[in-house]
Design an enzyme around this catalytic site. Structure first.
Site, short mmCIF file in Angstrom:
data_model
loop_
_atom_site.label_atom_id
_atom_site.label_comp_id
_atom_site.label_asym_id
_atom_site.label_seq_id
_atom_site.Cartn_x
_atom_site.Cartn_y
_atom_site.Cartn_z
N ARG A 138 -8.09 -13.37 -8.64
CA ARG A 138 -7.08 -13.37 -7.55
C ARG A 138 -6.96 -14.73 -6.89
NH1 ARG A 138 -11.53 -10.76 -6.68
NH2 ARG A 138 -12.82 -10.97 -4.83
N GLU A 210 -10.09 -6.03 -2.43
CA GLU A 210 -11.12 -6.81 -3.13
C GLU A 210 -11.86 -7.78 -2.22
OE1 GLU A 210 -9.91 -7.94 -7.32
OE2 GLU A 210 -8.02 -7.17 -6.58
N HIS A 226 11.64 7.77 3.70
CA HIS A 226 11.78 9.19 3.39
C HIS A 226 10.43 9.90 3.33
CE1 HIS A 226 15.99 8.33 2.55
NE2 HIS A 226 15.51 7.18 2.07
N LYS A 315 -15.87 -1.93 -15.61
CA LYS A 315 -15.58 -2.67 -16.86
C LYS A 315 -16.72 -2.49 -17.87
CE LYS A 315 -12.24 -6.06 -15.28
NZ LYS A 315 -11.87 -7.44 -15.07
C1 F6R Z 1 -8.98 -9.98 -9.03
C2 F6R Z 1 -9.91 -9.24 -9.87
C3 F6R Z 1 -9.41 -8.09 -10.69
C4 F6R Z 1 -9.05 -8.61 -12.09
C5 F6R Z 1 -8.76 -7.45 -13.02
C6 F6R Z 1 -8.29 -7.90 -14.39
O1 F6R Z 1 -9.60 -11.09 -8.51
O2 F6R Z 1 -11.06 -9.59 -9.96
O3 F6R Z 1 -8.33 -7.44 -10.09
O4 F6R Z 1 -7.94 -9.46 -11.99
O5 F6R Z 1 -9.92 -6.70 -13.16
O6 F6R Z 1 -9.11 -8.90 -14.90
P1 F6R Z 1 -8.45 -10.22 -15.49
O7 F6R Z 1 -7.64 -10.77 -14.37
O8 F6R Z 1 -9.59 -11.10 -15.85
O9 F6R Z 1 -7.64 -9.78 -16.65
#
Ligand code: F6R
Length: 319
Positions: A138, A210, A226, A315
């Site tokens: 971000r 975040e 609405h 993840k």
């Molecule tokens: C924003 C953040 C998450 C990642 C998202 C996707 O700072 O850490 O919203 O942007 O998990 O990961 P990327 O951007 O590396 O594809």
């Protein structure tokens, strides 16, 4: 802090990176990048995905579709251009979507700092723009956003690039972030914005999630007229933010009406006025200004804005 003061420089450099890629000369097997795309699909998640939202709002009137999931819709074909944005290059949804599209004969271009997205695309001869790293995805918004705009400038006219960079200085100098952070502390922000500038509201929500580890509600006008608007009737632990920008007469009028109605019920309302003449400038200005609010709010809560442990845990689980 967190690299915001570098945004103007990074915006310019990243636009050049996208622009300098000789996209129209590229061929991947039978896929030819020298064409007039009938639509542009921008795929990515979270801090990378928001780039698509900003581009869609900024280039309104063009056929730009945002995709935040694995499989690119079936109707996307060789007349489309897919732009796959992933800061890390390791996001599963984005990698799967990009490779699936390429397999189906769709021109795909990647925007990333590297990772698997870069190696998988480059391994197949597809173009990739590699952008500089930031503290977290971000915080790399200008790197990703302006690289995508640079790429799209091979196909479309991008309005007001210079202004969108110069308004960033105004956001940096504003005193609003400190005041707004104190206003929001301990409350759930509810953010009203017009549909043509909706990406700013979503970007602010994401930054609040975040950076400030706080829930937030987005209410997009006219749909919010609405439903969301009714929530003002009860006293909730909510504070209202009205994003005031300029899109067109109808929506400007609607936003003034919303502001009046919310203020009739609550005194916990702050209006954020966006600077700039184009939607791009207003959204970039708002993203920086409200990003600064979210890091200041993190400071008030005594937490580290950078850490997003639950995202990492998730993840790991879906790797
Ligand atoms: C924003 C953040 C998450 C990642 C998202 C996707 O700072 O850490 O919203 O942007 O998990 O990961 P990327 O951007 O590396 O594809």
């Amino acid at each position: 802090p967190y690299g915001y003061e570098e945004w103007p420089k990074l915006s310019l450099e990243s636009f050049k990176l996208g622009r300098e890629l000789n996209l129209r000369s590229i061929k991947v097997g039978s896929i030819n990048y020298d064409f007039e795309p009938s639509n542009i699909v921008i795929t990515g998640m979270g801090g990378s995905g928001i780039v698509g939202d900003i581009v869609r709002d900024s280039l309104w009137g063009h056929n730009i579709i945002i995709h935040k999931d694995f499989n690119i819709p079936k109707w996307v074909d060789s007349r489309s251009l897919v732009v796959a944005v992933s800061y890390s290059g390791e996001t599963l949804e984005t990698i799967c979507g990009a490779l699936d599209a390429l397999r189906r004969g769709v021109p795909v271009v990647g925007v990333t700092t590297g990772g698997r997205l870069a190696s998988e695309l480059e391994g197949r001869g597809a173009p990739v723009v590699k952008v500089p790293k930031a503290i977290a995805p971000r915080f790399g918004l200008p790197n990703l956003l302006y690289a995508v705009l640079g790429l799209l400038s091979h196909y479309l006219t991008i309005p007001e690039i210079d202004e969108s960079i110069s308004v960033q200085g105004d956001a940096l100098r504003s005193e609003l972030p400190g005041r707004l952070a104190s206003f929001l502390k301990g409350y759930v922000p509810m953010i009203f914005a017009p549909i043509g500038l909706q990406a700013v509201a979503y970007r602010f929500k994401n930054d609040l999630n975040e950076n400030s580890k706080t829930p937030a509600v987005v209410a997009i006008v006219p749909e919010a007229d609405h439903n969301d608007i009714v929530a003002v009737m009860l006293k909730h632990p909510v504070k209202y933010i009205i994003i005031r920008g300029r899109t067109d007469d109808v929506h400007d009028y609607l936003m003034r009406a919303v502001e009046e109605v919310v203020k009739n019920y609550s005194s916990d309302v702050e209006v954020v006025e966006l600077k700039g003449s184009s939607r791009l400038s207003q959204e970039v200005y708002g993203s920086m200004l409200l990003g600064l609010v979210s890091v200041k709010l993190a400071e008030l809560y005594g937490i580290d804005p950078v850490r997003t442990d639950p995202i990492n845990t998730l993840k790991e689980k879906i790797r």
